[in-house]
Write a protein that holds these residues in place. Sequence first.
Motif, PDB file in Angstrom:
ATOM      1  N   UNK A  87       0.632  -1.335   0.078  1.00 46.88           N
ATOM      2  CA  UNK A  87      -0.030  -0.032   0.208  1.00 46.88           C
ATOM      3  C   UNK A  87       0.836   1.231   0.015  1.00 46.88           C
ATOM      4  N   UNK A  88       2.106   1.148   0.170  1.00 49.03           N
ATOM      5  CA  UNK A  88       2.940   2.493   0.264  1.00 49.03           C
ATOM      6  C   UNK A  88       3.859   2.315  -0.912  1.00 49.03           C
ATOM      7  N   UNK A 124       6.470  -0.726  -2.297  1.00 55.33           N
ATOM      8  CA  UNK A 124       6.585  -0.770  -3.667  1.00 55.33           C
ATOM      9  C   UNK A 124       8.084  -0.967  -4.163  1.00 55.33           C
ATOM     10  N   UNK A 125       8.858   0.094  -3.713  1.00 57.72           N
ATOM     11  CA  UNK A 125      10.251   0.260  -3.717  1.00 57.72           C
ATOM     12  C   UNK A 125      11.156  -0.993  -3.490  1.00 57.72           C
ATOM     13  N   UNK A 175      10.445  -3.749  -5.572  1.00 54.67           N
ATOM     14  CA  UNK A 175      11.295  -3.880  -6.873  1.00 54.67           C
ATOM     15  C   UNK A 175      12.603  -3.986  -6.588  1.00 54.67           C
ATOM     16  N   UNK A 230      14.772  -7.154  -8.221  1.00 54.45           N
ATOM     17  CA  UNK A 230      15.900  -7.120  -8.870  1.00 54.45           C
ATOM     18  C   UNK A 230      17.169  -8.162  -8.176  1.00 54.45           C
ATOM     19  N   UNK A 282      10.929   9.403  -7.572  1.00 50.32           N
ATOM     20  CA  UNK A 282      10.122   8.322  -7.686  1.00 50.32           C
ATOM     21  C   UNK A 282       9.205   8.482  -9.235  1.00 50.32           C
ATOM     22  N   UNK A 334       5.747   6.912 -11.307  1.00 42.72           N
ATOM     23  CA  UNK A 334       4.698   6.539 -11.098  1.00 42.72           C
ATOM     24  C   UNK A 334       3.997   6.062 -12.411  1.00 42.72           C
ATOM     25  N   UNK A 367      16.356   3.046 -12.888  1.00 39.82           N
ATOM     26  CA  UNK A 367      15.958   2.466 -11.841  1.00 39.82           C
ATOM     27  C   UNK A 367      17.150   2.536 -10.676  1.00 39.82           C
ATOM     28  N   UNK A 371      15.211   6.620  -4.405  1.00 42.18           N
ATOM     29  CA  UNK A 371      13.867   6.665  -5.175  1.00 42.18           C
ATOM     30  C   UNK A 371      13.808   5.285  -5.843  1.00 42.18           C
ATOM     31  N   UNK A 372      13.174   5.432  -7.053  1.00 43.05           N
ATOM     32  CA  UNK A 372      12.939   4.132  -7.595  1.00 43.05           C
ATOM     33  C   UNK A 372      11.320   4.170  -8.574  1.00 43.05           C
ATOM     34  N   UNK A 373      11.145   3.075  -9.378  1.00 40.93           N
ATOM     35  CA  UNK A 373      10.021   2.952  -9.923  1.00 40.93           C
ATOM     36  C   UNK A 373       8.929   2.192  -9.379  1.00 40.93           C
ATOM     37  N   UNK A 374       7.787   2.807  -9.569  1.00 44.79           N
ATOM     38  CA  UNK A 374       6.643   1.972  -8.998  1.00 44.79           C
ATOM     39  C   UNK A 374       5.743   1.815 -10.056  1.00 44.79           C
ATOM     40  N   UNK A 375       5.213   0.641 -10.458  1.00 48.42           N
ATOM     41  CA  UNK A 375       4.409   0.631 -11.618  1.00 48.42           C
ATOM     42  C   UNK A 375       2.950   0.129 -11.119  1.00 48.42           C
ATOM     43  N   UNK A 376       1.997   0.130 -11.839  1.00 45.80           N
ATOM     44  CA  UNK A 376       0.524  -0.436 -11.486  1.00 45.80           C
ATOM     45  C   UNK A 376      -0.082   0.854 -10.475  1.00 45.80           C
ATOM     46  N   UNK A 377       0.421   1.998 -10.688  1.00 47.52           N
ATOM     47  CA  UNK A 377      -0.051   2.889  -9.872  1.00 47.52           C
ATOM     48  C   UNK A 377      -0.346   3.986 -10.487  1.00 47.52           C
ATOM     49  N   UNK A 379      -4.155   3.339  -5.709  1.00 52.81           N
ATOM     50  CA  UNK A 379      -3.579   2.273  -5.194  1.00 52.81           C
ATOM     51  C   UNK A 379      -2.982   2.348  -3.944  1.00 52.81           C
ATOM     52  N   UNK A 380      -2.368   3.360  -3.592  1.00 58.71           N
ATOM     53  CA  UNK A 380      -1.300   3.640  -2.610  1.00 58.71           C
ATOM     54  C   UNK A 380      -1.951   4.852  -1.708  1.00 58.71           C
ATOM     55  N   UNK A 403       1.192  10.649  -0.941  1.00 59.68           N
ATOM     56  CA  UNK A 403       2.876  10.841  -0.404  1.00 59.68           C
ATOM     57  C   UNK A 403       2.621  12.385  -0.790  1.00 59.68           C
ATOM     58  N   UNK A 434      -2.615  -1.237 -13.329  1.00 62.43           N
ATOM     59  CA  UNK A 434      -2.437  -2.532 -14.020  1.00 62.43           C
ATOM     60  C   UNK A 434      -3.760  -3.019 -14.938  1.00 62.43           C
TER      61      UNK A 434
END
Lengths: 293, 622
Positions: free
Chosen positions: A200-201, A205-206, A209, A213, B30, B32, B124, B132-138, B156-157, B160, B614
């Motif tokens: 949920x946050x 999610x990070x 990922x 990886x 990040x 999304x 990523x 940071x990074x990549x969040x898919x499905x959002x 979905x989340x 932020x 998604x």
Amino acid sequence: MVDPLNVAVIVKLEPDFSEGNVSYNPDGTLNRAETKNILGPHSAIAVTAAFYAKVKHGAKISIGTMGPPTAESMLQHAQLMSDADELYLYSDRAFAGADTLATAEVLKSGILKMQGKMDIVFSGHRASDGETGQTGPQTAWKLGMTFFGHVIDYEVNTESRTIRVKRLVRLQGIYDVIEEIEAPLPVFIAIDPSYKPKFNTVSQRLAYEKYQKEASQRSQNSKQYLKVFNATQIEGDPKLIGITGSPTIVYKVERIPKGKATRQAEVIDGQDREQIRKIVARMNQSLSTMVIK
Amino acid sequence: MEKYDAVVIGGGSAGLAALKHLSSRGKQAILLEAGEKVGSKNISGGILYSKKPKKGRTYNVEDIYENFLEDAPFERKITKYILHATSKDKVFSIDLTAAHNYEANFGCSVLMNKLNQWFVQQADEVAQKHGGGVVSGVHVSSIRWEGERTIVQTDELEEIEVKAIIAADGVNSEIAYMTGARQKFSPNQLYQGVKVIVKLPEDIMDQRFSIGQDEGAAHLFAGDVTLNHIGGGFLYTNRDTLSVGAVYHLDSLLENPSEPHDLVNALLRNPMISEFVKDEVPVRGEIDKNLPKEEQMRVRFAVTKMIKTWTEMRESYYSRSSRERLVKEGTYGSQAEMEAQLSSLRDQMSTKFGIKFETDYVEAEYSAKLVPDGKRCRMEKPYFKNILFVGDAAGGGVFVGPRIEGLNVGIDDAARAAEVVARAIDKNNFSESYLGQSYSQSVEESPYTHDLKSIDKDYLKIFLDAAKDVPKDIISSKYGMVVKMMSSKTLRSFAVGFANILGYEKLLPIIETLDTYVKVPTEIAERFGSSVTATYTPTIPSIAQRVARLKFNDDSKSHIKVLKPTSEFMKKMITLCPTRCYFMEKEGVMIQHEGCVECGTCSEETDWKHPVGEKGISYQYG
């Protein structure tokens, strides 16, 4: 600092039943030589459930299976899905011909050989080739662990070392009742096919990922994480494993006989409006005699 | 509430470039992405250019990803660029390779799904190093400001908080609509592109297009294949597939509605293209209905498996790299052994299972996308509060005659936005006057923006030189004055100068016409073209078959709501929706959203949102 969670998953190598991969013999039985084996679909869900514990709590994951040496590639696939820290293959001719009880004996001994004491052990709901759904519960019983079946969701409290699970159950004929239970760890969970992990946050999610990886890197060198045990090394009771430990005797496998059709089918041309009207009239007629409560 | 410095919304090539560039500068960011994974919603024609304009600097793909040329899975470097005028079986060709090479380091064909997955790996990795990074499905559902705080809400989340936002959510940018940063693009500012991916083994492609292993060809088409619309067709060579597509002005389609898939079919039926795409295709024989049910099933499964094995084996056999790899890995003793196995498998297929081999073409994926025409719809103010718009969301894209550039423009925007955001983080100043205006200024300095405002006379010269073999009388009858002026150097300078004073706005209705795209090319082809014959008739799948082959994650709720079910525009959507989602009922036009590929053609008069995380289309090639 709380102890990290220690999680195990037991998985099964099963034939790939998808079209384009499966082969059948002329007598309708499965051609095992021509059909590739993969991580069973229910096992895959159990692996996903373990990965949830990794993402949420940084759990350590060990995956074990009883199977032929070729099951190694399946373990590699399971590692790719879960970033497993350890892989265990219990492989020996002596295990052959095992029913669910004898398999449970090997898996129990195997789990005890895994590093550290387990907080949660996951299994799939059932296998797609045997379909008994017995191996998980029997392994739990042999391990003396609290067992939860049909689990669709779970949350761990790492401080109090407790778990809350949601189970999909049937109560007095009512389907799809969700039962929520709290229990102290350790527990054994047979995961329901409808299980879907939820994150949920953004940070979860990070983490997801990140571990994925790591998983793809680890699984490329999966041999490094793999330990293979034979019957002696596993230190199970020889009387309880393989064909000698299997009380089940499969007497005969029969095709399910087809029931005689009692209904009279009629083919209607969907393009023809006149015919469609006939169907609607028929439906109205049937509905008028029905009492809708 | 979790806090991040910057968020990029949308994981297309522009969004990913923004994330990579920002992270490379040591900033926390990040990204999304609404699709189930990065790349699953992206479609491009597509050629990705890297440019070296005289007018100034552009940020190129290899500036963002230093190892692009060595490691990226792009398809082929395009080394031939040819424009064809068509009329029935006649084709007249003009070599535009010089125009393609103009101010270019390279231009390579790409498939977005594969390439974006590589981009995301690169981006990523750096992003993770900086938290940071990549969040898919959002899917981002709203953005709100509470005093100094900017809060991003998703379907979905948990919410932020961020300091700056880079909106890279494409041509149908919800971020732009929800904030009011810009209006929806109108049909006269858009092109609708429809594309099919055709499979063709690598070596066969090299031979057919007379290209080496590391070379590629691009073919453009105008004339009767346009079915009387303003725009044209294209065919690009990928590694072992072809991209065949049709791109037309949306207003031209609205004026004279044609089903989008018919526009691609018109291309596939052109004899030259039919010959380009043809291949050997296995066709299943009928299974004997008198056999027991189980036996019928066994045969069907065996046939499926054989066709799959043969296709895979043939693909590797006709690819030098796979062939060599398989021999090296010991899967086959030698190439000759591979060939022998392939042909024995083929024999077995036809003798034992009644599989026939026919000449046809193999279509792998059907897709559609709207393309913003930068000349007409570039955002003058590509920002709103602390949100910067990049790529298609900002309406970039240089489309001038045969010059077709979108991806590189998006990457240039993204790098500029990332630079500005990085500076804002250093200065801790996220005000519109600092962030927005710095970005706007940077975009104004881009050579691409320059090209969107005025005609480049050097490019024009190269184009005219290439077209010098075209008989003058046809063109003169339509554009007599223009031709005369353009043929002499001094007059050309004067003419371009004059044209630029007029500006694109006044010029475009004169240049971008049916004459230019349809009538003149058709006449040229008819009178001077050479005849091409096709050796077969392609079996073109129906639109239903094409949609059935796409992968969707079904959403029970429709992401599109019809607002004016009886409007003329919506009635035209029944024809113009590329996947035929609209149909007529008593009360007016209804939508069946299940087959929607999220192109946005109907956006003008609908409540149009992307599906939640998604859900919706998930392209395999892109």
